[in-house]
Design a protein around this motif. Sequence first.
Motif, PDB file in Angstrom:
ATOM      1  N   THR A   1     136.347  55.348   5.153  1.00  0.00           N
ATOM      2  CA  THR A   1     137.483  55.125   5.680  1.00  0.00           C
ATOM      3  C   THR A   1     137.200  55.627   7.312  1.00  0.00           C
ATOM      4  OG1 THR A   1     138.865  55.201   3.729  1.00  0.00           O
ATOM      5  CG2 THR A   1     140.064  55.432   6.106  1.00  0.00           C
ATOM      6  N   PHE A   2     137.576  54.681   8.230  1.00  0.00           N
ATOM      7  CA  PHE A   2     137.239  55.436   9.515  1.00  0.00           C
ATOM      8  C   PHE A   2     138.443  54.953  10.535  1.00  0.00           C
ATOM      9  CE2 PHE A   2     133.261  54.390   7.662  1.00  0.00           C
ATOM     10  CZ  PHE A   2     132.592  55.595   7.988  1.00  0.00           C
ATOM     11  N   MET A   3     138.446  55.549  11.595  1.00  0.00           N
ATOM     12  CA  MET A   3     139.399  55.294  12.817  1.00  0.00           C
ATOM     13  C   MET A   3     138.537  54.454  13.736  1.00  0.00           C
ATOM     14  SD  MET A   3     142.250  56.532  11.765  1.00  0.00           S
ATOM     15  CE  MET A   3     143.199  56.258  13.507  1.00  0.00           C
ATOM     16  N   VAL A   4     139.049  53.091  13.952  1.00  0.00           N
ATOM     17  CA  VAL A   4     138.025  51.981  14.401  1.00  0.00           C
ATOM     18  C   VAL A   4     138.723  51.862  15.940  1.00  0.00           C
ATOM     19  CG1 VAL A   4     136.912  49.817  14.348  1.00  0.00           C
ATOM     20  CG2 VAL A   4     137.451  51.125  12.016  1.00  0.00           C
ATOM     21  N   LYS A   5     138.034  51.816  16.911  1.00  0.00           N
ATOM     22  CA  LYS A   5     138.548  51.141  18.318  1.00  0.00           C
ATOM     23  C   LYS A   5     137.561  50.041  18.490  1.00  0.00           C
ATOM     24  CE  LYS A   5     138.605  54.779  20.562  1.00  0.00           C
ATOM     25  NZ  LYS A   5     138.576  55.732  21.741  1.00  0.00           N
ATOM     26  N   VAL A   6     137.934  48.901  18.956  1.00  0.00           N
ATOM     27  CA  VAL A   6     137.147  47.902  19.281  1.00  0.00           C
ATOM     28  C   VAL A   6     137.417  47.568  21.071  1.00  0.00           C
ATOM     29  CG1 VAL A   6     136.773  45.403  18.989  1.00  0.00           C
ATOM     30  CG2 VAL A   6     137.620  46.562  17.173  1.00  0.00           C
ATOM     31  N   GLY A   7     136.034  47.393  21.676  1.00  0.00           N
ATOM     32  CA  GLY A   7     135.914  47.176  23.088  1.00  0.00           C
ATOM     33  C   GLY A   7     136.504  48.321  23.766  1.00  0.00           C
ATOM     34  N   SER A   8     137.345  48.212  24.963  1.00  0.00           N
ATOM     35  CA  SER A   8     137.785  49.227  25.693  1.00  0.00           C
ATOM     36  C   SER A   8     139.088  49.470  25.362  1.00  0.00           C
ATOM     37  CB  SER A   8     137.883  48.533  27.305  1.00  0.00           C
ATOM     38  OG  SER A   8     138.719  47.319  27.232  1.00  0.00           O
ATOM     39  N   SER A   9     139.681  48.969  24.485  1.00  0.00           N
ATOM     40  CA  SER A   9     140.933  49.427  23.764  1.00  0.00           C
ATOM     41  C   SER A   9     141.181  50.794  23.527  1.00  0.00           C
ATOM     42  CB  SER A   9     141.592  48.453  22.625  1.00  0.00           C
ATOM     43  OG  SER A   9     142.516  48.981  21.949  1.00  0.00           O
ATOM     44  N   GLU A  10     141.998  51.520  23.875  1.00  0.00           N
ATOM     45  CA  GLU A  10     142.676  52.772  23.283  1.00  0.00           C
ATOM     46  C   GLU A  10     143.172  53.055  21.893  1.00  0.00           C
ATOM     47  OE1 GLU A  10     141.472  55.557  24.891  1.00  0.00           O
ATOM     48  OE2 GLU A  10     140.476  54.075  26.253  1.00  0.00           O
TER      49      GLU A  10
END
Length: 226
Positions: free
Chosen positions: A118-127
Amino acid sequence: MSALPDGKKLVRSPSGLRMVPENGAFNSPFSLDEPQWVPDKECPRCMQCDTKFDFITRKHHCRRCGRCFCDKCCSQKVALPRMCFVDPVRQCAECSLISQKEVEFYDKQLKVLTAGGTFMVKVGSSEKSETMVCRLSNNHRYLFLDGDSHFEVELSRISSMQVLTEGSTPGGGSLRASGMVLQYKPPGSQNLQELHMDTADDKRVASAWLVAMHKAAKLLYESRDQ
């Protein structure tokens, strides 16, 4: 060769029986091609100990590197899952050590990867980050990320992978894998997309997943460079 209902087939090669996908496009990204054997006429002596081959001292080809050896220098039979062999195959001493380490990856790390973390995921430049379970698909070709949304990353389209660590500096304790940054090309695009993952919830399980993924990356790059 005989077809099997799960989309794989048994193929007999000079090296032994192999279980391979019906369609080569669905090969595992960790797989290796069988090597071309050094022709018999080009190896009158063992390529390790230089013993001359004759009627008594027979030559054997290592199934991993394709070079010629005497029985003493090529006596071990070791599993070679990256070439999809059904049974352990003859390998030289150098190759057998490499294959034994890879067997550990297939027996242990792959199970960790397919189980997921389980991870906290961010894609691209999104905060904005989203809690997602990331796991390797059973055919080893995709990373599946599931949360409120779902998307997939094809391993063959990953261009770089960096595992992030936290903890004490050298001499002050051990480091722990805490996250990962992937750069990949989405389907139909030549532009790189960045994926940032940080451990969440059970950090021990997520950290073990990252360590396994780091080992998987090494095999992935080896397969591309062959």
